[in-house]
Write an enzyme that holds these catalytic residues in place. Structure first.
Site, PDB file in Angstrom:
ATOM      1  N   LYS A   6      42.219  38.941  37.328  1.00  0.00           N
ATOM      2  CA  LYS A   6      41.807  37.970  36.309  1.00  0.00           C
ATOM      3  C   LYS A   6      42.108  38.414  34.862  1.00  0.00           C
ATOM      4  CE  LYS A   6      39.274  34.788  38.940  1.00  0.00           C
ATOM      5  NZ  LYS A   6      38.435  34.900  40.125  1.00  0.00           N
ATOM      6  N   ASP A   8      34.373  44.713  44.000  1.00  0.00           N
ATOM      7  CA  ASP A   8      35.319  43.685  43.575  1.00  0.00           C
ATOM      8  C   ASP A   8      34.939  43.290  42.156  1.00  0.00           C
ATOM      9  OD1 ASP A   8      36.690  41.380  42.998  1.00  0.00           O
ATOM     10  OD2 ASP A   8      36.328  40.422  44.947  1.00  0.00           O
ATOM     11  N   TYR A  22      32.078  35.896  46.678  1.00  0.00           N
ATOM     12  CA  TYR A  22      33.408  35.289  46.691  1.00  0.00           C
ATOM     13  C   TYR A  22      34.434  36.392  46.453  1.00  0.00           C
ATOM     14  CZ  TYR A  22      37.600  32.752  45.578  1.00  0.00           C
ATOM     15  OH  TYR A  22      38.902  32.307  45.590  1.00  0.00           O
ATOM     16  N   TYR A  48      41.759  23.762  45.468  1.00  0.00           N
ATOM     17  CA  TYR A  48      40.635  23.174  46.189  1.00  0.00           C
ATOM     18  C   TYR A  48      40.634  21.654  46.138  1.00  0.00           C
ATOM     19  CZ  TYR A  48      39.425  27.994  45.369  1.00  0.00           C
ATOM     20  OH  TYR A  48      39.488  29.355  45.294  1.00  0.00           O
TER      21      TYR A  48
HETATM   22  C1  PLP Z   1      38.955  35.091  41.537  1.00  0.00           C
HETATM   23  C2  PLP Z   1      38.403  36.166  42.379  1.00  0.00           C
HETATM   24  C3  PLP Z   1      39.148  36.682  43.456  1.00  0.00           C
HETATM   25  C4  PLP Z   1      40.500  36.136  43.858  1.00  0.00           C
HETATM   26  O1  PLP Z   1      41.474  36.344  42.872  1.00  0.00           O
HETATM   27  P1  PLP Z   1      42.804  35.432  42.885  1.00  0.00           P
HETATM   28  O2  PLP Z   1      43.631  36.004  41.782  1.00  0.00           O
HETATM   29  O3  PLP Z   1      42.363  34.032  42.634  1.00  0.00           O
HETATM   30  O4  PLP Z   1      43.441  35.599  44.216  1.00  0.00           O
HETATM   31  C5  PLP Z   1      38.588  37.704  44.191  1.00  0.00           C
HETATM   32  N1  PLP Z   1      37.368  38.205  43.881  1.00  0.00           N
HETATM   33  C6  PLP Z   1      36.644  37.742  42.849  1.00  0.00           C
HETATM   34  C7  PLP Z   1      35.313  38.348  42.554  1.00  0.00           C
HETATM   35  C8  PLP Z   1      37.120  36.692  42.080  1.00  0.00           C
HETATM   36  O5  PLP Z   1      36.377  36.206  41.079  1.00  0.00           O
END
Ligand code: PLP
Length: 426
Positions: free
Chosen positions: A276, A247, A150, A18
């Site tokens: 993550k 997610d 997000y 970013y």
């Molecule tokens: C960080 C994140 C993503 C994207 O993951 P990347 O490994 O950075 O591509 C998608 N959804 C959520 C909720 C996130 O926190």
């Protein structure tokens, strides 16, 4: 390489997250990391070491340079670091998939391994759209979500990120237009639940799936909401023939106090994304889990395959360290650690509420957030935290921390003090 040379080359050639090219400020050079400490190549603001308040963006839950995780990588490295996944398989990936099925909500049975969270969301969206296509309902191809979310930076995830004020506003009109409702209120409100039911019902004919971050909206604004809304979404999706995607890339692996945020109300999605903390912050890997209903639907279709296959799918090194990280987490009383951190953050961040310029302080699990009433001066806030010997990365109007679960009480107190200093400076 000398530190000033390294920074000059970085500024000349290297994009950072970013950021513009070159970046607005010099990045700090990290030489090594161990436990909860980042060691800098050269002291900054008099600090040669920083306590990590970010877990490298939710991922390093066990801290850095952990002997058990190091050993898992080393052991696998001597066997093979990678082999293609088309037509071949191997124990680390199979063990990981089986383990994920075991620890996630019951109906999730099938695992698609990919290289990053954003890709796992792409795969989740593709699964949902293809499911309906296979069933002869190709018009069900939009996604439904609430604002403030997000889901990553590639194309499909961007389309379900918060459309206002977020990082993806630039692409309005270019991205697939999805169906949005207001961001969820913090506490349960029947009128909002009714809005979810009504809007899902109204758009059901064109909806492939609802996608949300359960309980905590992360990079979209660090907001929390009543888990009861997840039950409302589940019931509305069932009533109207719409799939449900959670997610859990940020919330997974204990961060909110339960192993998965969905566990807080025992609601199961049809598709779930993990990433993550999956590998304990060691390597890039993500997973998209689905139920048999979704997998069978796709596999009975006109094109009876899921047409996705990253080159580094199921990477053995990442799989091995993910297995080790999950075992390490579950072998300890991690709930007690997360509760301890939650209590420490509540106590340590409480004084921030009295500071001028602070709108709200909120804590959930091992997540602490100070929201300002103005956009944060990132450089000033970061510098103030570094002066306190702590690494945080504020954004928008937020100074927040999600420390590794192994952070001791004294270090936690220092993180809180640094967040307060950042709030004053930023
Ligand atoms: C960080 C994140 C993503 C994207 O993951 P990347 O490994 O950075 O591509 C998608 N959804 C959520 C909720 C996130 O926190």
């Amino acid at each position: 390489m000398r530190n000033d040379e390294l920074i000059a080359l970085d500024r000349a050639h290297v994009w950072h997250p970013y950021g513009p090219m070159p970046g607005r400020t010099d990045p700090l050079v990290v030489e090594s990391a161990s436990g909860v400490r980042l060691r800098l190549a050269e002291p900054v603001e008099g600090r040669g070491e920083l306590i990590d308040g970010m877990s490298s963006w939710w991922s390093a839950v066990h801290g850095y340079n952990h002997p058990v995780l190091n050993e898992a990588v080393r052991g696998q490295l001597d066997r093979m670091s990678h082999v293609m996944f088309g037509g071949l398989t191997h124990e680390p990936a199979v063990r990981l998939a089986a383990r994920l099925v075991e620890i996630t909500p019951e109906p999730l049975r099938h695992v698609f391994l990919s290289d990053s969270g954003s890709v796992s969301v792409e795969v989740a969206v593709k699964m949902c759209l293809q499911y309906w296509r296979s069933l002869g309902r190709p018009e069900k191809q939009r996604m439904f979500t609430w604002r403030g979310g997000y889901h990553g930076d590639t194309w499909q995830p961007m389309s379900v990120c918060d459309p206002d004020g977020g990082m993806h506003e630039l692409w309005t009109g270019v991205l697939q237009p999805q169906v949005f409702v207001d961001a969820p209120p913090v506490t349960y409100e029947e009128s909002y639940a009714e809005l979810l039911r009504t809007e899902i019902g109204k758009h059901a004919h064109e909806l492939a799936a609802v996608i949300v971050e359960p309980v905590v909206q992360g990079a979209g604004g660090m907001r929390f909401h009543d888990p009861e809304y997840l039950r409302v979404l589940r019931e509305a999706c069932d009533a109207h023939d719409v799939l449900l995607v959670f997610d859990e890339i940020a919330t997974g692996f204990g961060r909110t106090g339960t192993l998965f945020a969905a566990d807080q109300v025992g609601v199961s999605p049809d598709v779930m994304c993990l990433g993550k903390a999956l590998t304990g912050g060691y390597l890039s890997m993500a997973a998209t889990l689905s139920t048999s209903r979704v997998a069978d639907g796709i596999s009975r279709g006109e094109v009876p395959v899921l047409a996705h296959g990253p080159t580094f799918m199921g990477n053995p090194l990442a799989s091995a360290v993910a297995c080790a990280s999950i075992d390490l987490l579950l072998s300890q009383d991690w709930q007690v650690e997360v509760k301890r951190i939650e209590a420490g953050l509540r106590e340590g961040l409480a004084p921030a509420a009295e500071l001028p310029g602070v709108r709200e302080v909120r804590v959930l699990g091992a997540i602490g957030v100070v929201q300002l009433d103005h956009p944060v001066d990132m450089a000033a806030a970061t510098r103030a935290a570094v002066r306190e010997g702590v690494w945080v990365r504020p954004f928008r109007d937020l100074i927040y921390t999600m420390p590794p679960y192994v952070t001791g009480d004294e270090d936690l107190a220092r993180i809180c003090a640094a967040v307060l200093a950042a709030a004053v400076a930023g």
